[in-house]
Design a protein around this motif. Structure first.
Motif, PDB file in Angstrom:
ATOM      1  N   ALA A 143       0.847  -1.192   0.000  1.00  0.00           N
ATOM      2  CA  ALA A 143       0.000   0.000   0.000  1.00  0.00           C
ATOM      3  C   ALA A 143       0.883   1.243   0.000  1.00  0.00           C
ATOM      4  O   ALA A 143       1.733   1.402   0.873  1.00  0.00           O
ATOM      5  CB  ALA A 143      -0.911   0.000   1.227  1.00  0.00           C
ATOM      6  N   LEU A 144       0.673   2.112  -0.974  1.00  0.00           N
ATOM      7  CA  LEU A 144       1.516   3.292  -1.142  1.00  0.00           C
ATOM      8  C   LEU A 144       0.657   4.547  -1.237  1.00  0.00           C
ATOM      9  O   LEU A 144      -0.358   4.559  -1.940  1.00  0.00           O
ATOM     10  CB  LEU A 144       2.372   3.172  -2.403  1.00  0.00           C
ATOM     11  N   SER A 145       1.069   5.591  -0.535  1.00  0.00           N
ATOM     12  CA  SER A 145       0.364   6.869  -0.556  1.00  0.00           C
ATOM     13  C   SER A 145       1.156   7.849  -1.416  1.00  0.00           C
ATOM     14  O   SER A 145       2.280   8.215  -1.072  1.00  0.00           O
ATOM     15  CB  SER A 145       0.231   7.397   0.877  1.00  0.00           C
ATOM     16  N   LEU A 146       0.568   8.260  -2.545  1.00  0.00           N
ATOM     17  CA  LEU A 146       1.221   9.178  -3.472  1.00  0.00           C
ATOM     18  C   LEU A 146       0.484  10.520  -3.450  1.00  0.00           C
ATOM     19  O   LEU A 146      -0.685  10.605  -3.833  1.00  0.00           O
ATOM     20  CB  LEU A 146       1.233   8.608  -4.892  1.00  0.00           C
ATOM     21  N   ALA A 191       0.006   6.958   5.731  1.00  0.00           N
ATOM     22  CA  ALA A 191       0.855   5.773   5.835  1.00  0.00           C
ATOM     23  C   ALA A 191       1.609   5.520   4.540  1.00  0.00           C
ATOM     24  O   ALA A 191       1.107   5.819   3.450  1.00  0.00           O
ATOM     25  CB  ALA A 191       0.011   4.549   6.183  1.00  0.00           C
ATOM     26  N   ASN A 192       2.811   4.962   4.667  1.00  0.00           N
ATOM     27  CA  ASN A 192       3.633   4.574   3.516  1.00  0.00           C
ATOM     28  C   ASN A 192       3.685   5.688   2.471  1.00  0.00           C
ATOM     29  O   ASN A 192       3.355   5.492   1.296  1.00  0.00           O
ATOM     30  CB  ASN A 192       3.115   3.274   2.899  1.00  0.00           C
ATOM     31  N   VAL A 193       4.124   6.851   2.931  1.00  0.00           N
ATOM     32  CA  VAL A 193       4.151   8.045   2.085  1.00  0.00           C
ATOM     33  C   VAL A 193       5.340   7.980   1.127  1.00  0.00           C
ATOM     34  O   VAL A 193       6.498   7.951   1.548  1.00  0.00           O
ATOM     35  CB  VAL A 193       4.248   9.319   2.944  1.00  0.00           C
ATOM     36  N   VAL A 194       5.047   7.953  -0.165  1.00  0.00           N
ATOM     37  CA  VAL A 194       6.097   7.884  -1.178  1.00  0.00           C
ATOM     38  C   VAL A 194       6.847   9.218  -1.224  1.00  0.00           C
ATOM     39  O   VAL A 194       6.250  10.270  -1.428  1.00  0.00           O
ATOM     40  CB  VAL A 194       5.503   7.545  -2.563  1.00  0.00           C
ATOM     41  N   ARG A 195       8.163   9.150  -1.038  1.00  0.00           N
ATOM     42  CA  ARG A 195       8.983  10.352  -1.060  1.00  0.00           C
ATOM     43  C   ARG A 195       9.789  10.466  -2.350  1.00  0.00           C
ATOM     44  O   ARG A 195      10.301  11.541  -2.675  1.00  0.00           O
ATOM     45  CB  ARG A 195       9.932  10.373   0.140  1.00  0.00           C
TER      46      ARG A 195
END
Length: 236
Positions: A59-62, A185-189
């Motif tokens: 799970a990725l937050s973009l 959560a799981n913030v894509v940097r």
């Protein structure tokens, strides 16, 4: 020195702990395109947090930047994530981009605010007939090595590297979510293309940032098509 190995035979159980991995054959990739400046996004952010704790889900937050003008500049938004969403809009034949939008396995999209609909979309993605590549990855210090095997039904695919932070809590001071404390959560940097796969076995290397919590490697048809294989590893 970090030495984390993702084995194709492993199955994750809950959040990705240090040294563990999600196996490519069972992983489902869920990408949430969101913005802290969007009042409709917090329920989808909560769903993404729930999914980040589920087994065999990456799970990725973009965070996109096109809502920054309405009063709050999202500190995690980038042009790269916005561009990725536009690529999905082309692939999925959408007339426009929107938030919140969940894309499941590069195959289908939904708003992602309703848990039942999210679970149904994930179940549907898992049932579809697709090539499932056993992607493996290891991190040694600041270097990442990704191995993808040969497959007779191979096709041109892009290999992406996402580096993410496990969680951020932000006090929003202005805009549509003014006064709220938002948890992502799981913030894509960062995200970048690290190579291609065309059916032949390939090994790729990439540099890793020292200050990120984890990374995900996603192999998908074309630029932003259906996911063929993916894995995620914790970096600390």
């Amino acid at each position: 020195m970090r030495l984390l190995l993702a084995l194709a035979v492993m199955a994750a159980s809950g959040p990705i702990p240090a040294g563990a991995a999600i196996a490519a054959e069972t992983a489902t990739v869920v990408e949430l395109f969101t913005s802290q400046g969007c009042s409709s996004c917090p329920p989808a952010d909560a769903e993404l947090r729930r999914l980040s704790k589920e087994p065999n889900i990456i799970a990725l937050s973009l965070h996109v930047n096109y809502w920054d003008y309405i009063g709050w500049k999202d500190p995690f938004a980038s042009a790269e994530t916005t561009e990725r969403q536009h690529h999905y809009a082309d692939t999925l034949h959408q007339r426009y981009v929107y938030t919140p939008e969940m894309v499941v396995d590069g195959f289908t999209d939904l708003t992602g605010t309703d848990g039942g609909s999210v679970d149904s979309a994930i179940s549907g993605a898992r049932k579809r007939d697709r090539l499932r590549l056993p992607v493996t990855a290891k991190a040694d210090g600041s270097k990442l090595t990704v191995s993808i095997p040969a497959a007779p039904e191979g096709r041109k695919a892009t290999v992406w590297l996402f580096q993410f932070d496990r969680e951020h809590v932000t006090a929003v001071m202005r805009g549509e979510n003014s006064g709220k404390s938002l948890t992502n959560a799981n913030v894509v940097r960062s995200l970048k293309r690290i190579g291609e796969w065309n059916g032949q076995a390939v090994e790729l290397t990439a540099d890793l940032s020292d200050d990120r919590d984890g990374c995900a490697i996603i192999v998908q048809s074309g630029e932003a098509g259906p996911v063929l294989g993916a894995t995620a590893i914790s970096l600390r």
